[in-house]
Design a protein around this motif. Structure first.
Motif, PDB file in Angstrom:
ATOM      1  N   ASN A 151      62.616  21.213 -15.924  1.00 55.25           N
ATOM      2  CA  ASN A 151      63.143  20.901 -14.595  1.00 55.25           C
ATOM      3  C   ASN A 151      64.594  20.470 -14.741  1.00 55.25           C
ATOM      4  O   ASN A 151      64.922  19.690 -15.635  1.00 55.25           O
ATOM      5  N   THR A 176      68.370  19.458 -12.343  1.00 59.80           N
ATOM      6  CA  THR A 176      68.847  19.017 -11.034  1.00 59.80           C
ATOM      7  C   THR A 176      69.785  20.032 -10.381  1.00 59.80           C
ATOM      8  O   THR A 176      69.893  20.075  -9.168  1.00 59.80           O
ATOM      9  N   GLN A 225      64.948  24.379 -10.719  1.00 63.86           N
ATOM     10  CA  GLN A 225      65.741  23.381 -10.006  1.00 63.86           C
ATOM     11  C   GLN A 225      64.822  22.652  -9.033  1.00 63.86           C
ATOM     12  O   GLN A 225      64.693  23.022  -7.870  1.00 63.86           O
ATOM     13  N   GLN A 226      64.182  21.597  -9.537  1.00 64.40           N
ATOM     14  CA  GLN A 226      63.286  20.831  -8.674  1.00 64.40           C
ATOM     15  C   GLN A 226      63.251  19.357  -9.047  1.00 64.40           C
ATOM     16  O   GLN A 226      62.266  18.669  -8.811  1.00 64.40           O
ATOM     17  N   SER A 227      64.349  18.864  -9.604  1.00 63.56           N
ATOM     18  CA  SER A 227      64.456  17.445  -9.943  1.00 63.56           C
ATOM     19  C   SER A 227      65.612  16.822  -9.178  1.00 63.56           C
ATOM     20  O   SER A 227      66.600  17.490  -8.872  1.00 63.56           O
ATOM     21  N   ASP A 228      65.466  15.533  -8.909  1.00 66.99           N
ATOM     22  CA  ASP A 228      66.515  14.800  -8.207  1.00 66.99           C
ATOM     23  C   ASP A 228      67.304  13.877  -9.118  1.00 66.99           C
ATOM     24  O   ASP A 228      68.377  13.409  -8.753  1.00 66.99           O
ATOM     25  N   THR A 229      66.753  13.571 -10.295  1.00 65.74           N
ATOM     26  CA  THR A 229      67.399  12.630 -11.212  1.00 65.74           C
ATOM     27  C   THR A 229      67.386  13.182 -12.626  1.00 65.74           C
ATOM     28  O   THR A 229      66.638  14.106 -12.941  1.00 65.74           O
ATOM     29  N   PHE A 256      66.694  13.228 -16.724  1.00 69.51           N
ATOM     30  CA  PHE A 256      65.457  13.076 -17.483  1.00 69.51           C
ATOM     31  C   PHE A 256      65.298  11.637 -17.972  1.00 69.51           C
ATOM     32  O   PHE A 256      66.185  11.099 -18.630  1.00 69.51           O
ATOM     33  N   ASP A 302      71.296  17.318 -17.874  1.00 69.46           N
ATOM     34  CA  ASP A 302      70.362  16.420 -17.209  1.00 69.46           C
ATOM     35  C   ASP A 302      69.770  15.382 -18.151  1.00 69.46           C
ATOM     36  O   ASP A 302      68.823  14.682 -17.793  1.00 69.46           O
TER      37      ASP A 302
END
Length: 153
Positions: free
Chosen positions: A17, A19, A62-66, A68, A125
Motif C-alpha cells: 500500500n 499513499t 494507492q489506498q493508504s493515508d499515512t 508505514f 512511504d
C-alpha cells in the motif's frame, strides 16, 4: 489435524500500500528497474503491477493515508537479492541521488563476519527495503554486531 503437503512453494509477488502512486511508481522503477506491466488510473482505484522480464514482482496499491508504521505488526522489510556487490553499490548511488533515507551508511554485512550484505533503505512511504548480494559486503563493520543487520533497522 491435516497438514497440506506442498511440493514446491515460492513467493508469487508482494503487494504494498502506498499513499501516492505518482510518487512511488517512479521510485520503484528507478531503484529496481521495474517495468509497468499494468496500471489502473481510476479515481479511488489507483494501482500498478511492476515486474521484470515479463514476471510480476510487486504490486502498488494507492489506498493508504499515512506512512508505514514500523512499530505495528506486519511487514518488517522487503528484500531483493542481486548477483554482485557492485550492483548493490550502484543501487546505493541511485538511492543517494534520489535522496532516499539510508538506514546505515552505505553497504553493510548481514552480521559480524558475514560476507553477504547490502544496502538498507526506505521508500517514499517509509516501507523498509533491502538490496543485497550473497558475497562482498565483509569490508564494512556490521551495524548490529552478531545480531542480523536485516532484523534491526
Amino acid at each position: 489435524m491435516e497438514t497440506v503437503t506442498i511440493k514446491a512453494l515460492q513467493t508469487g509477488h508482494v503487494g504494498l500500500n502506498v499513499t501516492d502512486l505518482d510518487r512511488s511508481l517512479p521510485f520503484y522503477q528507478r531503484v529496481f528497474g521495474f517495468e509497468v506491466q499494468a496500471e489502473g488510473r481510476e479515481d479511488g482505484r489507483r494501482w500498478a503491477f511492476l515486474g521484470r522480464d515479463g514476471r510480476l514482482v510487486l504490486t502498488l496499491w494507492q489506498q493508504s493515508d499515512t506512512a508505514f508504521p514500523t512499530r505495528s505488526a506486519g511487514l518488517h522489510h522487503l528484500s531483493f537479492q542481486v548477483d554482485s556487490i557492485d550492483e548493490v553499490k550502484a543501487t546505493e548511488r541511485v538511492l543517494r541521488e534520489l535522496g532516499a533515507e539510508l538506514v546505515h551508511d552505505g553497504v553493510v554485512p548481514h552480521g559480524e563476519g558475514a560476507s553477504s550484505g547490502g544496502v538498507f533503505f526506505t521508500d517514499p512511504d517509509g516501507i523498509r527495503l533491502e538490496i543485497y548480494a550473497p558475497t562482498g559486503a565483509d569490508t564494512a563493520p556490521a551495524p548490529s554486531g552478531a545480531a542480523p543487520t536485516c532484523g534491526f533497522f
